[in-house]
Design a protein around this motif. Structure first.
Motif, PDB file in Angstrom:
ATOM      1  N   PHE A 137      33.576  39.680  31.383  1.00 39.51           N
ATOM      2  CA  PHE A 137      33.205  39.663  32.654  1.00 39.51           C
ATOM      3  C   PHE A 137      33.730  38.570  33.621  1.00 39.51           C
ATOM      4  CE2 PHE A 137      29.754  41.956  29.399  1.00 39.51           C
ATOM      5  CZ  PHE A 137      30.591  43.108  30.025  1.00 39.51           C
ATOM      6  N   PRO A 138      35.254  38.809  34.018  1.00 39.12           N
ATOM      7  CA  PRO A 138      35.610  37.180  35.456  1.00 39.12           C
ATOM      8  C   PRO A 138      34.851  38.200  36.702  1.00 39.12           C
ATOM      9  CG  PRO A 138      37.019  38.552  34.666  1.00 39.12           C
ATOM     10  CD  PRO A 138      35.987  39.393  33.232  1.00 39.12           C
ATOM     11  N   ILE A 139      35.028  37.095  37.346  1.00 47.82           N
ATOM     12  CA  ILE A 139      34.374  36.954  38.712  1.00 47.82           C
ATOM     13  C   ILE A 139      35.391  37.712  39.525  1.00 47.82           C
ATOM     14  CG2 ILE A 139      33.729  36.078  41.151  1.00 47.82           C
ATOM     15  CD1 ILE A 139      32.562  34.110  39.053  1.00 47.82           C
ATOM     16  N   ARG A 140      35.068  38.891  40.374  1.00 53.14           N
ATOM     17  CA  ARG A 140      36.001  39.351  40.689  1.00 53.14           C
ATOM     18  C   ARG A 140      36.253  39.018  42.333  1.00 53.14           C
ATOM     19  NH1 ARG A 140      37.295  45.113  40.099  1.00 53.14           N
ATOM     20  NH2 ARG A 140      37.912  44.706  42.259  1.00 53.14           N
ATOM     21  N   TRP A 141      36.786  37.741  42.785  1.00 53.91           N
ATOM     22  CA  TRP A 141      36.966  36.824  43.854  1.00 53.91           C
ATOM     23  C   TRP A 141      37.002  38.046  44.760  1.00 53.91           C
ATOM     24  CZ3 TRP A 141      34.522  32.471  43.400  1.00 53.91           C
ATOM     25  CH2 TRP A 141      33.945  32.017  42.637  1.00 53.91           C
ATOM     26  N   ASP A 142      38.288  39.204  44.417  1.00 53.82           N
ATOM     27  CA  ASP A 142      38.358  39.862  45.421  1.00 53.82           C
ATOM     28  C   ASP A 142      37.532  40.242  46.125  1.00 53.82           C
ATOM     29  OD1 ASP A 142      38.707  41.316  42.925  1.00 53.82           O
ATOM     30  OD2 ASP A 142      39.684  42.689  44.160  1.00 53.82           O
ATOM     31  N   LEU A 143      36.711  40.753  45.917  1.00 53.27           N
ATOM     32  CA  LEU A 143      34.856  41.574  46.305  1.00 53.27           C
ATOM     33  C   LEU A 143      33.923  40.642  47.079  1.00 53.27           C
ATOM     34  CD1 LEU A 143      34.408  43.927  43.014  1.00 53.27           C
ATOM     35  CD2 LEU A 143      35.810  44.101  45.207  1.00 53.27           C
ATOM     36  N   VAL A 144      34.410  39.223  46.845  1.00 53.00           N
ATOM     37  CA  VAL A 144      33.490  38.578  47.524  1.00 53.00           C
ATOM     38  C   VAL A 144      32.915  38.547  49.179  1.00 53.00           C
ATOM     39  CG1 VAL A 144      32.529  36.426  48.565  1.00 53.00           C
ATOM     40  CG2 VAL A 144      33.754  36.356  45.920  1.00 53.00           C
ATOM     41  N   ASP A 145      34.875  39.159  49.580  1.00 52.43           N
ATOM     42  CA  ASP A 145      35.011  39.230  50.885  1.00 52.43           C
ATOM     43  C   ASP A 145      34.544  40.473  51.253  1.00 52.43           C
ATOM     44  OD1 ASP A 145      36.571  37.038  51.349  1.00 52.43           O
ATOM     45  OD2 ASP A 145      38.443  37.723  51.531  1.00 52.43           O
ATOM     46  N   GLN A 146      33.757  41.598  50.884  1.00 53.50           N
ATOM     47  CA  GLN A 146      33.421  43.204  51.026  1.00 53.50           C
ATOM     48  C   GLN A 146      32.096  43.031  50.794  1.00 53.50           C
ATOM     49  OE1 GLN A 146      34.949  46.390  49.159  1.00 53.50           O
ATOM     50  NE2 GLN A 146      36.683  45.268  48.512  1.00 53.50           N
ATOM     51  N   PHE A 147      31.388  42.389  50.190  1.00 55.04           N
ATOM     52  CA  PHE A 147      30.158  41.879  49.932  1.00 55.04           C
ATOM     53  C   PHE A 147      29.924  41.087  51.651  1.00 55.04           C
ATOM     54  CE2 PHE A 147      29.706  41.784  45.343  1.00 55.04           C
ATOM     55  CZ  PHE A 147      28.177  42.488  45.821  1.00 55.04           C
ATOM     56  N   VAL A 148      30.265  40.433  51.488  1.00 53.38           N
ATOM     57  CA  VAL A 148      29.961  39.496  53.325  1.00 53.38           C
ATOM     58  C   VAL A 148      29.979  40.443  54.118  1.00 53.38           C
ATOM     59  CG1 VAL A 148      31.273  37.569  54.543  1.00 53.38           C
ATOM     60  CG2 VAL A 148      31.158  37.260  52.175  1.00 53.38           C
ATOM     61  N   ASP A 149      31.125  40.864  55.043  1.00 53.79           N
ATOM     62  CA  ASP A 149      31.889  42.599  55.504  1.00 53.79           C
ATOM     63  C   ASP A 149      30.523  43.166  55.263  1.00 53.79           C
ATOM     64  OD1 ASP A 149      33.924  40.722  55.923  1.00 53.79           O
ATOM     65  OD2 ASP A 149      34.887  42.376  55.077  1.00 53.79           O
ATOM     66  N   PHE A 150      29.700  43.529  53.841  1.00 51.27           N
ATOM     67  CA  PHE A 150      29.166  44.837  54.212  1.00 51.27           C
ATOM     68  C   PHE A 150      27.627  43.985  55.191  1.00 51.27           C
ATOM     69  CE2 PHE A 150      25.507  45.911  51.583  1.00 51.27           C
ATOM     70  CZ  PHE A 150      25.209  47.421  51.848  1.00 51.27           C
TER      71      PHE A 150
END
Length: 428
Positions: A137-150
């Motif tokens: 379960f490593p961090i998905r750094w590529d999804l951080v931007d999607q959280f921010v945009d959301f």
């Protein structure tokens, strides 16, 4: 008239005092003391415009009367016009440099101005950690931007990196910094503030260093957990002493807030709240009390004695009370998947209380579910819930009759189904 008015004022009979001072002014409009006393009376009655007008008259009649500047400055404090208040008190200090009321007023105004710059009123949500569904379960750094945009697209005021939720405790200091930098990079050019927690340490000097490292990423302030300064069984005197020691290691230019929420919660007593405020280093509190009575007491102290010091609510079920008591907004500690609803409530509660309270019913029922969903993969959540999210966000555009409120509450069951599905995916 002046003496009778003073007696009525001291006894809290402000309307009577107002009438007496007004009668006196009608007889002698050059008496600056009557104008001064009436200004103070208008302030007590909440008629700030009239209080300010009378204070200006006092100053024009007697520019060397220091209390005229006190009256004007106090009115600006009530209007939350901190910069103007500071100027008034400074003008008064040119006349009476040792006047304690003027010195205290200027101190309050300047501190309040700092508070207003450090953190905006409104809805603050943490950016959840997007873990991969693949072990370990490593961090998905590529999804951080999607959280921010959301969150940004749903109108939040600010973002909270590295909150005090348990999941963040697993991050190393380097990961905390990387996470915060990525969020800061994503919000560039957007009207959104960012604050962050820091990697905690039992060594207060190390903790202070970690706070500085996080602040150097460009966040507007750093949020500290109250529980990090003392163990649950230790008294508040120990907690306060540790806070003071910590602050002695920290650059005074770094603005900080304190949260009661987190993996290990600790509540601030009224005594501790006042003591923290007196340090003039802590600019806001994230209040997490589930007790309406305790929340009201905290807000009363805040409003009566702590002009400019901000208090946010971390408990969705108590958010409506915080708004009623004059709070500065919502400051979540766990990931929220209904930010548009929180934003709508913050903007519309005053004019649509009935609808707003219906929404709070939903929040109180769904809060445990939201906690179970955190942290999760945003793509999975949105894939499952895009229709539901659209339905929930429709709350922002409608008034809810009883049938629709029931439908809204019923959506909680859909979230429960999603929890089971997401947990199955993560475990597989």
């Amino acid at each position: 008239m002046k003496e009778k008015g003073n007696v009525a004022f001291k006894e809290g009979r402000y309307q009577e005092a107002l009438e007496l001072f007004s009668e006196g002014i009608a007889l002698d409009s050059s008496n600056f003391l009557l104008w001064s006393n009436r200004s103070a009376t208008y302030l007590k009655l909440g008629e700030f415009g009239k209080a300010l007008k009378d204070a200006n008259t006092v100053i024009s009649l007697n520019p060397q009367f220091a209390k005229g500047y006190i009256r004007k400055g106090n009115t600006f404090l009530s209007l939350k016009s901190w910069k103007e208040a500071a100027h008034c008190f400074e003008d008064g200090l040119k006349i009476e440099p040792e006047n304690k009321e003027l010195i205290k007023g200027r101190e309050i105004a300047l501190f309040s101005l700092q508070c207003s710059n450090v953190i905006k009123d409104g809805i603050w949500v943490p950016v959840p950690i997007a873990y991969s569904t693949e072990k370990p379960f490593p961090i998905r750094w590529d999804l951080v931007d999607q959280f921010v945009d959301f969150y940004v697209n749903n109108g939040v005021t600010g973002l909270y990196c590295v909150s005090n939720a348990a999941e963040y405790s697993k991050l190393t200091e380097e990961e905390c910094i990387q996470f915060t930098k990525q969020v800061m990079s994503r919000v560039q050019g957007k009207q959104v503030q960012v604050v962050s927690g820091a990697k905690e340490s039992d060594n207060l000097q190390t903790y202070a260093k970690n706070v500085k490292d996080i602040y150097d990423t460009g966040v507007s302030s750093v949020v500290l957990s109250l529980a990090s300064f003392a163990k649950p069984h230790e008294p508040e005197t120990t907690l306060l002493a540790n806070i003071k020691t910590f602050l002695s290691y920290l650059d005074p230019a770094i603005p900080i807030g304190i949260t009661e929420a987190g993996a290990t919660c600790r509540q601030a007593s009224l005594y501790l709240l006042e003591e923290m405020h007196n340090l003039k280093r802590i600019y806001y509190l994230v209040e997490n009390s589930g007790s309406v009575v305790m929340t009201e007491k905290k807000f009363k102290v805040f409003k009566d004695q702590m002009s400019g010091f901000k208090i946010f609510c971390a408990n969705p079920t108590n958010f409506s009370n915080c708004i009623e008591f004059g709070g500065n907004g919502f400051f979540g500690d766990i990931g929220s998947f209904i930010p548009a609803i929180l934003v709508w409530v913050w903007k519309n509660h005053a004019v649509q209380k009935e609808v707003s309270n219906g929404v709070f019913l939903f929040l109180s029922l769904s809060e445990p579910t939201v906690q179970w969903l955190f942290p999760t993969n945003l793509k999975i959540f949105l894939k499952l819930h895009e229709p539901s999210l659209r339905g929930l966000e429709a709350v922002t555009r409608m008034e809810l009759p009883p049938a629709q409120r029931e439908e809204l509450v019923a959506r909680v069951s859909h979230l429960h189904d999603a929890v089971s599905y997401i947990q199955t995916i993560i475990k597989s």
